[in-house]
Design a protein around this motif. Sequence first.
Motif, PDB file in Angstrom:
ATOM      1  N   LYS C 271       0.790  -1.117  -0.115  1.00  0.00           N
ATOM      2  CA  LYS C 271      -0.087   0.137  -0.060  1.00  0.00           C
ATOM      3  C   LYS C 271       0.941   1.143   0.096  1.00  0.00           C
ATOM      4  CE  LYS C 271      -2.316   1.246   3.620  1.00  0.00           C
ATOM      5  NZ  LYS C 271      -3.135   1.594   4.691  1.00  0.00           N
ATOM      6  N   LEU C 275       0.335   4.821  -2.097  1.00  0.00           N
ATOM      7  CA  LEU C 275       0.415   6.165  -1.625  1.00  0.00           C
ATOM      8  C   LEU C 275       1.295   7.001  -2.099  1.00  0.00           C
ATOM      9  CD1 LEU C 275      -0.800   4.954   1.796  1.00  0.00           C
ATOM     10  CD2 LEU C 275      -2.160   5.478   0.068  1.00  0.00           C
ATOM     11  N   LYS C 280      -5.054   6.923  -4.546  1.00  0.00           N
ATOM     12  CA  LYS C 280      -5.927   6.841  -3.467  1.00  0.00           C
ATOM     13  C   LYS C 280      -6.765   5.342  -3.543  1.00  0.00           C
ATOM     14  CE  LYS C 280      -6.894  11.841  -2.289  1.00  0.00           C
ATOM     15  NZ  LYS C 280      -5.684  12.325  -3.167  1.00  0.00           N
ATOM     16  N   ASP C 352      -6.355   4.998   6.128  1.00  0.00           N
ATOM     17  CA  ASP C 352      -7.261   5.259   5.042  1.00  0.00           C
ATOM     18  C   ASP C 352      -8.289   4.238   4.763  1.00  0.00           C
ATOM     19  OD1 ASP C 352      -4.045   4.464   3.377  1.00  0.00           O
ATOM     20  OD2 ASP C 352      -5.876   3.119   3.829  1.00  0.00           O
ATOM     21  N   ASP C 353      -8.684   3.954   3.879  1.00  0.00           N
ATOM     22  CA  ASP C 353      -9.912   3.130   3.680  1.00  0.00           C
ATOM     23  C   ASP C 353      -9.458   1.638   3.816  1.00  0.00           C
ATOM     24  OD1 ASP C 353     -11.944   5.020   1.468  1.00  0.00           O
ATOM     25  OD2 ASP C 353     -11.726   4.846   3.343  1.00  0.00           O
TER      26      ASP C 353
END
Lengths: 301, 297, 418
Positions: C271, C275, C280, C352-353
């Motif tokens: 991830k 990022l 996103k 984040d999600d």
Amino acid sequence: MTTATTIDSTIGWLQRQLPKLVLAPSFAVVLLFVYGFILWTIYLSFTESKMMPNYGFTGLSAYARLWAQPNWYVALQNLGIFGTLYIGICIGLGLLLAILLDQRIRIEGLLRPIYLYPMALSFIVTGTAWQWFLNPGLGLEKTMHEWGWTSFTFDWLINSDKAIYTIVIAAVWQSSGFVMAIFLAGLRGIDSELIRAAQIDGASSFAIYRRIVIPMLRPVFLSAFIVLAHMAIKSYDLVIALTGGGPGRATEVPATFMYSYTFTRNQMGVGAASAVIMLMTIAAVIVPYLYSELRERRHEQ
Amino acid sequence: MSSSAAAAPVAGGVGTAWLWRVAIYGALLLFAVIYLLPLFVMLVTSFKTLDEIRGGDMLQLPQQPTIEPWLNAWGTACIGLTCEGLKGYFWNSIRMVVPAVAISTLLGAFNGYVLTKWRFPGHRLIFAMMLFGCFIPFQVVLVPMAQVLGKLGIANSTPGLILVHVAYGLGFTTLFFRNYYEAFPNELIKAAMIDGAGFFRIFFRILLPSSGPIIVVTVIFQFTNIWNDFLFGASFAAGGSSPMTVALNNLVSSSTGVKEYNVHMAGAMIAALPTLLVYVLAGRYFVRGLMAGAVKG
Amino acid sequence: MTKNRLARLLGSAAIGIALTFSAAEAAEVEVLHWWTSGGEAAALNVLKQDLESKGITWKDMPVAGGGGEQAMTVLRARVASGEPPTAVQMLGFDILDWGKEGVVADLNEVAAAEGWDGVVPLALQAFSKYDGKWIASPVNVHSTNWIWANKAVFDKLGIAPPTNWDEFIAAADKIKASGLTAIAHGGQAWQDATIFDSVVLTTGGFDFYKKALVDLDQETLGSDTMKTVFDRMSQIRGYLDPNFSGRDWNLASAMVIKGEAGMQIMGDWAKGEFLNAGQKPGQDFLCFRFPGTQGNVTFNSDQFVLFAVGDEQKPAQVELAKAIMAPTFQSAFNVVKGSVPARTDVSDEAFDDCGKKAMADLKEAAGANHLIGSLAHGHAAPAAVKNAIYDVVTNHFNGSISSEEAVKQLMAAVAGAQ
């Protein structure tokens, strides 16, 4: 005896022992750090040490495990391939370059450092540079494609069967200059009278090289062989930097095997056993050479 | 002075001889290009921007040359948590290599002297035993060495690292000096002894001054090996007193993030500069020294 | 030497000696780790500054290479010499192995005072404790059964995140047919093994994974299900691009980021790459569990093992252990690193999600007892076994042996490494 003569004879004795005393510290250091540690390793190979040394004697169990590892056979095979090619090509190439350079070349002073400089680089540097160079997506293959030769492939680096040869290439690049230098020195040490006599007898250049020059370089061949053999057996840094032992474990050599089993897989006993085999191989090569070397001297004297 | 085989005219007359010259020069130059190629790639990459590296071919000269990567590698690259580049580690290496080379060379000279001019029974065996030390793979001695250094209280420090390198350099330095002094005429020594010179005076007044070539060979060899060592440096001097190779490895082997190839190459060049300089400047003495018998059979 | 000179000399010597002594008394921690890249180092810097604000100096000891291999070797040398570092970054079974050697510190006091037993999942505690004593502070929890996908590619081809193996193959086929690389992969042993983790889990389920890779049951290792696993590995290989061998994992991520490939099977440290490239979650890239492994989490956890040091260093060491477990640090560090906190009581606000999903998944899996260590990352079996399995998996993945042969070799390798 009077005190004066006792002191005199003590001083005299010291003076006679002085050379040995000067040599002693170096020898002691070698005894401990080389032979002491070799004995320690041999002892460990008879234990089941895992992560740190465990001094319980267990006989040949570590050796049994060692010979049951398929990786070990790959490592030995690779050492054979790599060692033979590396030593053979370095000596051949070094000799060729030395002979060529010996032909009264005007730019010798420029060329010699060019052949010699790779020896100055550390293996991390060499491995990084060659890894990039031989990488199909980034290096030579891509460049050839960009230049228009699109069917060019050079994927040895990622090919399980061919990867070991990339190590040969990088290693030869690194060491052949040094071999060239010692052959050059050897060539220049040959008595020109012998050559002149042969020329007067009408021998061609080729015959002169083959029959006279090369046989006279025998000691140099042996020196080169020793230096190269020791580098071949020790070659850990280069393999790790260039292929990391991969693809898979295709470029495993005894040095990486020993490191992996001792430090990564926490099987120090097996690692020590493999180290003992490595040392035995080294001894098998070096000891006969040393023996013949030092024996000859006696005859000369 | 080249071997006189070169002077022999090749059968076929002058025309063929000229062709041979061309062929020889051609072969030599081709090899020179091959040898230089990796260095060229490294240099050229270290002056490019990252975009240029990703997009272009590796042999191309930089279209927008920049010295950023060099400045970065020297002064601002992050080695672990400290972002001060390689310069500190560079000096660490110097601090470690200079004493190690000096000590091992001096000891080697003494050893060679003793083994050739002051022979005693068993000197051949002693020499052979010392020589064998050249061949031991370093991984084998890592753990026991750590234990010994720990007991001596110098583990994880520059003096400890110096001791290690001296110990494993003694085999080579003794070999080089012994072969060299073997060829040194004994008459000079005998004459000096008759004049009353002792052990040390003979060494410092007679042998050492003529040892130029072999000292150069030994220093070059030792400097290269010790400067380029990674394993001992990482194991016995990690952290602030790490040598350059360890720092370079940290720079190059990071497992995440964008790989800044240009900075890596610049760092590698900085690491290689001292040894390269030594080779280029002292190269001709190297061959001279070898001729003087460093590696004679 | 004149009197003045002598006086000055003695004076400066005295100051020098005093300084040396006071420097030795200043609190200091020496930390061995391999977090040398920009992102990781930035994350670790949070800890360094936290400690410095408490008056403790941080002596950094970075040793990169091999995902910790070199660092472990250096550690061995340091322990052998009798001067271990204060704290060492470590993973999984290595921690327990060092615990067995008896050279680690006992943190039970701090643990009890700070209530660690209540906030750290049991599956993690298995690695933080040896013989009932806390010996390490867990920093994070990474999980490895993820797929990272390029949203634009998925949208264009009308693919929804697959939920089982068949959908997964169908998606891969679609991507391959469109001319892109279906799966971006780096051909290194640990990456091959990371895929292996997920394929074992999806093919045989949680119990099969546990029996085979944790319990190392020979029957399970030699079963037909295992053969299917290897067959599926070969299937996945068919979706890679030809240059995959030896590629670093972050370059494979880059392929997905740039839209050259559709998916990457990788742990959630990937991830960070997305990022860093300014993408996103949910908008540019998708994160979903490997199809068929939903509800399970295979994890690996970076922990700092505290070694037995002298009494003068103990207070600083305790401060370090506490600082690592502090909720603020856990949140700050993991947001940057891409993993989730080791403490279950940290708020997911700053994440984040994908991070939020990860934390939710972790809670769910821990609650249902479906949180299990990743084999590929040293949390299912000890190093010797792990590496032996690596050998077989990577040999098979590179096409050197058949699936039947791989099953046989797997059984032999595991038996031989124990």
